[in-house]
Enzyme design. Sequence first.
Site, PDB file in Angstrom:
ATOM      1  N   TRP A 165       0.827  -1.211   0.000  1.00 38.58           N
ATOM      2  CA  TRP A 165       0.000   0.000   0.000  1.00 38.58           C
ATOM      3  C   TRP A 165       0.862   1.262   0.000  1.00 38.58           C
ATOM      4  N   ILE A 166       1.882   1.274  -0.829  1.00 35.31           N
ATOM      5  CA  ILE A 166       2.830   2.382  -0.773  1.00 35.31           C
ATOM      6  C   ILE A 166       2.581   3.376  -1.913  1.00 35.31           C
ATOM      7  N   LEU A 243       5.067  10.874  10.427  1.00 36.87           N
ATOM      8  CA  LEU A 243       3.603  10.855  10.276  1.00 36.87           C
ATOM      9  C   LEU A 243       2.963  12.087  10.912  1.00 36.87           C
ATOM     10  N   LEU A 342     -26.711  16.698  -5.540  1.00 37.31           N
ATOM     11  CA  LEU A 342     -26.648  16.659  -7.003  1.00 37.31           C
ATOM     12  C   LEU A 342     -27.488  15.535  -7.605  1.00 37.31           C
ATOM     13  N   GLU A 367      -2.375   6.938   6.942  1.00 28.18           N
ATOM     14  CA  GLU A 367      -1.800   7.832   7.977  1.00 28.18           C
ATOM     15  C   GLU A 367      -2.477   7.609   9.330  1.00 28.18           C
ATOM     16  N   PHE A 387      -4.777  -0.020  22.542  1.00 33.16           N
ATOM     17  CA  PHE A 387      -4.480  -0.638  21.245  1.00 33.16           C
ATOM     18  C   PHE A 387      -4.418  -2.162  21.328  1.00 33.16           C
TER      19      PHE A 387
HETATM   20  P1  TGC Z   1       4.013   3.171  21.235  1.00 29.10           P
HETATM   21  O1  TGC Z   1       4.582   2.141  22.149  1.00 29.10           O
HETATM   22  O2  TGC Z   1       2.861   4.007  21.702  1.00 29.10           O
HETATM   23  O3  TGC Z   1       5.191   4.172  20.770  1.00 29.10           O
HETATM   24  C1  TGC Z   1       6.420   3.690  20.293  1.00 29.10           C
HETATM   25  C2  TGC Z   1       7.396   4.861  20.343  1.00 29.10           C
HETATM   26  O4  TGC Z   1       6.963   5.887  19.430  1.00 29.10           O
HETATM   27  C3  TGC Z   1       6.682   7.107  20.162  1.00 29.10           C
HETATM   28  N1  TGC Z   1       5.505   7.708  19.529  1.00 29.10           N
HETATM   29  C4  TGC Z   1       5.594   8.803  18.763  1.00 29.10           C
HETATM   30  N2  TGC Z   1       6.640   9.581  18.451  1.00 29.10           N
HETATM   31  C5  TGC Z   1       6.406  10.630  17.634  1.00 29.10           C
HETATM   32  N3  TGC Z   1       5.180  10.888  17.145  1.00 29.10           N
HETATM   33  C6  TGC Z   1       4.105  10.124  17.418  1.00 29.10           C
HETATM   34  N4  TGC Z   1       2.917  10.390  16.875  1.00 29.10           N
HETATM   35  C7  TGC Z   1       4.286   9.026  18.269  1.00 29.10           C
HETATM   36  N5  TGC Z   1       3.461   8.043  18.760  1.00 29.10           N
HETATM   37  C8  TGC Z   1       4.226   7.255  19.530  1.00 29.10           C
HETATM   38  C9  TGC Z   1       6.450   6.664  21.590  1.00 29.10           C
HETATM   39  O5  TGC Z   1       6.712   7.721  22.487  1.00 29.10           O
HETATM   40  C10 TGC Z   1       7.452   5.540  21.714  1.00 29.10           C
HETATM   41  O6  TGC Z   1       8.740   6.116  21.833  1.00 29.10           O
HETATM   42  P2  TGC Z   1       9.895   5.409  22.728  1.00 29.10           P
HETATM   43  O7  TGC Z   1      11.053   6.349  22.673  1.00 29.10           O
HETATM   44  O8  TGC Z   1       9.298   5.234  24.086  1.00 29.10           O
HETATM   45  O9  TGC Z   1      10.172   4.083  22.065  1.00 29.10           O
HETATM   46  O10 TGC Z   1       3.658   2.459  19.874  1.00 29.10           O
HETATM   47  P3  TGC Z   1       2.572   1.358  19.536  1.00 29.10           P
HETATM   48  O11 TGC Z   1       3.274   0.256  18.836  1.00 29.10           O
HETATM   49  O12 TGC Z   1       1.758   1.022  20.757  1.00 29.10           O
HETATM   50  O13 TGC Z   1       1.663   2.084  18.450  1.00 29.10           O
HETATM   51  C11 TGC Z   1       0.973   3.241  18.707  1.00 29.10           C
HETATM   52  C12 TGC Z   1       0.076   3.608  17.484  1.00 29.10           C
HETATM   53  C13 TGC Z   1      -0.983   2.557  17.245  1.00 29.10           C
HETATM   54  C14 TGC Z   1      -0.584   4.936  17.817  1.00 29.10           C
HETATM   55  C15 TGC Z   1       0.949   3.768  16.221  1.00 29.10           C
HETATM   56  O14 TGC Z   1       1.572   2.620  15.871  1.00 29.10           O
HETATM   57  C16 TGC Z   1       0.198   4.312  15.028  1.00 29.10           C
HETATM   58  O15 TGC Z   1       0.083   5.516  14.877  1.00 29.10           O
HETATM   59  N6  TGC Z   1      -0.335   3.409  14.142  1.00 29.10           N
HETATM   60  C17 TGC Z   1      -0.923   3.852  12.875  1.00 29.10           C
HETATM   61  C18 TGC Z   1       0.015   3.514  11.753  1.00 29.10           C
HETATM   62  C19 TGC Z   1      -0.005   4.541  10.661  1.00 29.10           C
HETATM   63  O16 TGC Z   1      -0.414   5.676  10.814  1.00 29.10           O
HETATM   64  N7  TGC Z   1       0.520   4.161   9.507  1.00 29.10           N
HETATM   65  C20 TGC Z   1       0.645   5.073   8.425  1.00 29.10           C
HETATM   66  C21 TGC Z   1       1.533   4.508   7.334  1.00 29.10           C
HETATM   67  S1  TGC Z   1       2.129   5.721   6.206  1.00 29.10           S
HETATM   68  C22 TGC Z   1       0.816   6.173   5.284  1.00 29.10           C
HETATM   69  O17 TGC Z   1      -0.282   5.808   5.475  1.00 29.10           O
HETATM   70  C23 TGC Z   1       1.128   7.100   4.182  1.00 29.10           C
HETATM   71  S2  TGC Z   1      -0.211   7.556   3.201  1.00 29.10           S
HETATM   72  C24 TGC Z   1       0.585   8.717   2.296  1.00 29.10           C
HETATM   73  C25 TGC Z   1      -0.254   9.492   1.351  1.00 29.10           C
HETATM   74  O18 TGC Z   1      -0.514   8.989   0.243  1.00 29.10           O
HETATM   75  O19 TGC Z   1      -0.593  10.670   1.685  1.00 29.10           O
HETATM   76  P1  FAD Z   2      -5.614  -2.769   9.691  1.00 32.37           P
HETATM   77  O1  FAD Z   2      -4.535  -2.276  10.590  1.00 32.37           O
HETATM   78  O2  FAD Z   2      -5.653  -4.222   9.373  1.00 32.37           O
HETATM   79  O3  FAD Z   2      -7.003  -2.317  10.301  1.00 32.37           O
HETATM   80  C1  FAD Z   2      -8.255  -2.843   9.847  1.00 32.37           C
HETATM   81  C2  FAD Z   2      -9.371  -2.260  10.719  1.00 32.37           C
HETATM   82  O4  FAD Z   2      -9.128  -2.628  12.091  1.00 32.37           O
HETATM   83  C3  FAD Z   2      -9.380  -0.740  10.696  1.00 32.37           C
HETATM   84  O5  FAD Z   2     -10.712  -0.279  10.724  1.00 32.37           O
HETATM   85  C4  FAD Z   2      -8.668  -0.338  11.976  1.00 32.37           C
HETATM   86  O6  FAD Z   2      -9.095   0.931  12.486  1.00 32.37           O
HETATM   87  C5  FAD Z   2      -9.112  -1.467  12.909  1.00 32.37           C
HETATM   88  N1  FAD Z   2      -8.138  -1.675  13.996  1.00 32.37           N
HETATM   89  C6  FAD Z   2      -6.833  -2.031  13.895  1.00 32.37           C
HETATM   90  N2  FAD Z   2      -6.274  -2.080  15.109  1.00 32.37           N
HETATM   91  C7  FAD Z   2      -7.227  -1.717  16.005  1.00 32.37           C
HETATM   92  C8  FAD Z   2      -7.272  -1.557  17.420  1.00 32.37           C
HETATM   93  N3  FAD Z   2      -6.173  -1.748  18.170  1.00 32.37           N
HETATM   94  N4  FAD Z   2      -8.428  -1.191  17.986  1.00 32.37           N
HETATM   95  C9  FAD Z   2      -9.549  -0.952  17.242  1.00 32.37           C
HETATM   96  N5  FAD Z   2      -9.579  -1.099  15.893  1.00 32.37           N
HETATM   97  C10 FAD Z   2      -8.432  -1.469  15.291  1.00 32.37           C
HETATM   98  N6  FAD Z   2       1.359   3.001   4.069  1.00 32.37           N
HETATM   99  C11 FAD Z   2       2.674   3.366   3.979  1.00 32.37           C
HETATM  100  O7  FAD Z   2       3.504   2.929   4.774  1.00 32.37           O
HETATM  101  N7  FAD Z   2       3.080   4.207   2.989  1.00 32.37           N
HETATM  102  C12 FAD Z   2       2.244   4.730   2.085  1.00 32.37           C
HETATM  103  O8  FAD Z   2       2.653   5.510   1.219  1.00 32.37           O
HETATM  104  C13 FAD Z   2       0.871   4.356   2.144  1.00 32.37           C
HETATM  105  N8  FAD Z   2      -0.002   4.801   1.180  1.00 32.37           N
HETATM  106  C14 FAD Z   2      -1.284   4.323   1.166  1.00 32.37           C
HETATM  107  C15 FAD Z   2      -2.108   4.620   0.093  1.00 32.37           C
HETATM  108  C16 FAD Z   2      -3.401   4.110   0.029  1.00 32.37           C
HETATM  109  C17 FAD Z   2      -4.264   4.404  -1.154  1.00 32.37           C
HETATM  110  C18 FAD Z   2      -3.895   3.319   1.105  1.00 32.37           C
HETATM  111  C19 FAD Z   2      -5.307   2.814   1.076  1.00 32.37           C
HETATM  112  C20 FAD Z   2      -3.079   3.011   2.163  1.00 32.37           C
HETATM  113  C21 FAD Z   2      -1.752   3.476   2.210  1.00 32.37           C
HETATM  114  N9  FAD Z   2      -0.869   3.108   3.232  1.00 32.37           N
HETATM  115  C22 FAD Z   2       0.454   3.480   3.177  1.00 32.37           C
HETATM  116  C23 FAD Z   2      -1.277   2.134   4.220  1.00 32.37           C
HETATM  117  C24 FAD Z   2      -2.107   2.702   5.372  1.00 32.37           C
HETATM  118  O9  FAD Z   2      -1.345   3.499   6.221  1.00 32.37           O
HETATM  119  C25 FAD Z   2      -2.746   1.533   6.101  1.00 32.37           C
HETATM  120  O10 FAD Z   2      -3.734   0.993   5.236  1.00 32.37           O
HETATM  121  C26 FAD Z   2      -3.354   1.920   7.432  1.00 32.37           C
HETATM  122  O11 FAD Z   2      -2.362   2.295   8.351  1.00 32.37           O
HETATM  123  C27 FAD Z   2      -4.228   0.812   8.031  1.00 32.37           C
HETATM  124  O12 FAD Z   2      -3.602  -0.420   7.968  1.00 32.37           O
HETATM  125  P2  FAD Z   2      -4.395  -1.704   7.340  1.00 32.37           P
HETATM  126  O13 FAD Z   2      -4.943  -1.305   6.044  1.00 32.37           O
HETATM  127  O14 FAD Z   2      -3.453  -2.836   7.406  1.00 32.37           O
HETATM  128  O15 FAD Z   2      -5.602  -1.924   8.322  1.00 32.37           O
END
Ligand code: TGC
Ligand code: FAD
Length: 388
Positions: A165-166, A243, A342, A367, A387
């Site tokens: 999903w990158i 992020l 619409l 994100e 979580f």
């Molecule tokens: P946790 O144990 O809470 O934290 C681990 C370490 O990270 C620190 N931390 C942060 N630091 C900076 N900013 C934040 N927002 C931070 N949140 C946590 C924390 O202090 C700790 O540090 P240290 O020094 O103690 O080790 O971590 P966890 O494993 O329990 O996870 C927490 C959770 C669920 C909130 C986190 O994993 C999360 O945000 N999950 C969502 C994943 C996500 O957002 N993925 C996005 C992928 S990229 C993407 O989607 C790009 S789309 C691009 C586009 O097309 O626009």
């Molecule tokens: P999952 O983590 O499997 O979650 C599935 C469902 O379970 C969700 O509704 C979620 O909210 C819920 N869930 C998960 N854990 C919990 C919990 N603890 N408690 C309650 N509910 C929970 N990633 C990158 O790294 N780089 C990118 O450039 C990037 N680009 C993207 C572009 C597109 C078009 C899309 C669709 C995704 C992209 N992503 C990227 C990935 C994106 O960040 C992930 O899809 C997102 O973080 C969710 O992960 P998942 O799809 O594996 O869902």
Amino acid sequence: MYHPPDYYLVDELLTEEHKIIRDAVREWVERSVKPIIDDYAQKHTYPTHLIKEMGEIGAFGPFIPEKYGGAGLDQISYGLIMTELERGDSAIRSTASVQTSLVMYPIYAFGTEEQRTKYLPKLASGEWVGAYGLTEPNHGSDPGSMLTHFENKGDHYLLNGSKMWITNAPIADVAVVWSKDEEGKVRGIIVERGMEGFTTPVTDRKWSLRASPTGELVFDNVKVPKENLLPGVKGLKGPLTCLNSARYGIAWGVLGAAMECYDTAVQYAKERKQFGQPIASFQLQQKKLSEMLTEITKAQLLVWRLGTLRNEDRATPAQISMAKRNNVETALKIARESRQILGAMGVTGDYPIMRHMMNLESVITYEGTHDIHLLITGMDITGIPAFE
Ligand code: TGC
Ligand code: FAD
């Protein structure tokens, strides 16, 4: 020049420089994005020719210092640029988000001087496209459990694993990849196209972000030079800090999509007649429009305040998370309500609404999903992570 809704005169909170930047990007989107984007989305192809133009208008790395090719602007400017790009399409904003916050920012914040000089100017100009690899096939919301890892082989690292999903993977020249070292610590490593064993298969048949290339990053015994490791950060806080910046940009960006849908709905409601009246004269339609404008106004104030906090380096990750969640949900609801106003016309490509609505289904997931952001706020309130 087109004037979007500004019910609480938020423009008055902006500087002249902010308005000049915003208007320049708005004009570019009107000229270069809006006339072509529906075609690209319908055909599920990518307007790659826009990437260099985005570099020229300063959409890549606006807050990165000028010596590395950025524009050295503040966080409000970054937000305004994101709004204008997403008014065109979330795919265009996605490209800028990834390039700026997820590729240039970690290289700038955690990289060596050599890495900064090598990569940042080319990324700023759009000569190179970047990707950000955090998510894996089996680890999305929980990136800390990632499996991608590298071993120290003396004169190089050997990288194995895959990311899914990158955004921009299929066209990326470089990727910032988050993977685990031999101690299990998450580290950032820069992988370049052409490295043996590195492939980027396309993820096709999306109904959302159809004008944005999505794919995988696959690493099969990829030899990565040691100088490609980002030395400045260890642990999950590395990718999560990036992020924060990207989520902040999205909170501003989706306002553009929301306003585009709202504007379209207002205009249509005034022109379309049923029962001998413009549909805008019916109370149910006015309720929809009133609620939309209220939510847009609240979302504008949220990001403006968040931007001032970020300029002072005081915005917390949880505050950013709240704005991302709220504004994306707001934009998605507005897109759905506008689509209804619409009627059947709302499902066609003659209007931008359905395209925005489908895009926002990805934006509410990437994100950090809507639910994960609720849990981040819940943890901030209670001190208890829910979580696991
Ligand atoms: P946790 O144990 O809470 O934290 C681990 C370490 O990270 C620190 N931390 C942060 N630091 C900076 N900013 C934040 N927002 C931070 N949140 C946590 C924390 O202090 C700790 O540090 P240290 O020094 O103690 O080790 O971590 P966890 O494993 O329990 O996870 C927490 C959770 C669920 C909130 C986190 O994993 C999360 O945000 N999950 C969502 C994943 C996500 O957002 N993925 C996005 C992928 S990229 C993407 O989607 C790009 S789309 C691009 C586009 O097309 O626009
Ligand atoms: P999952 O983590 O499997 O979650 C599935 C469902 O379970 C969700 O509704 C979620 O909210 C819920 N869930 C998960 N854990 C919990 C919990 N603890 N408690 C309650 N509910 C929970 N990633 C990158 O790294 N780089 C990118 O450039 C990037 N680009 C993207 C572009 C597109 C078009 C899309 C669709 C995704 C992209 N992503 C990227 C990935 C994106 O960040 C992930 O899809 C997102 O973080 C969710 O992960 P998942 O799809 O594996 O869902």
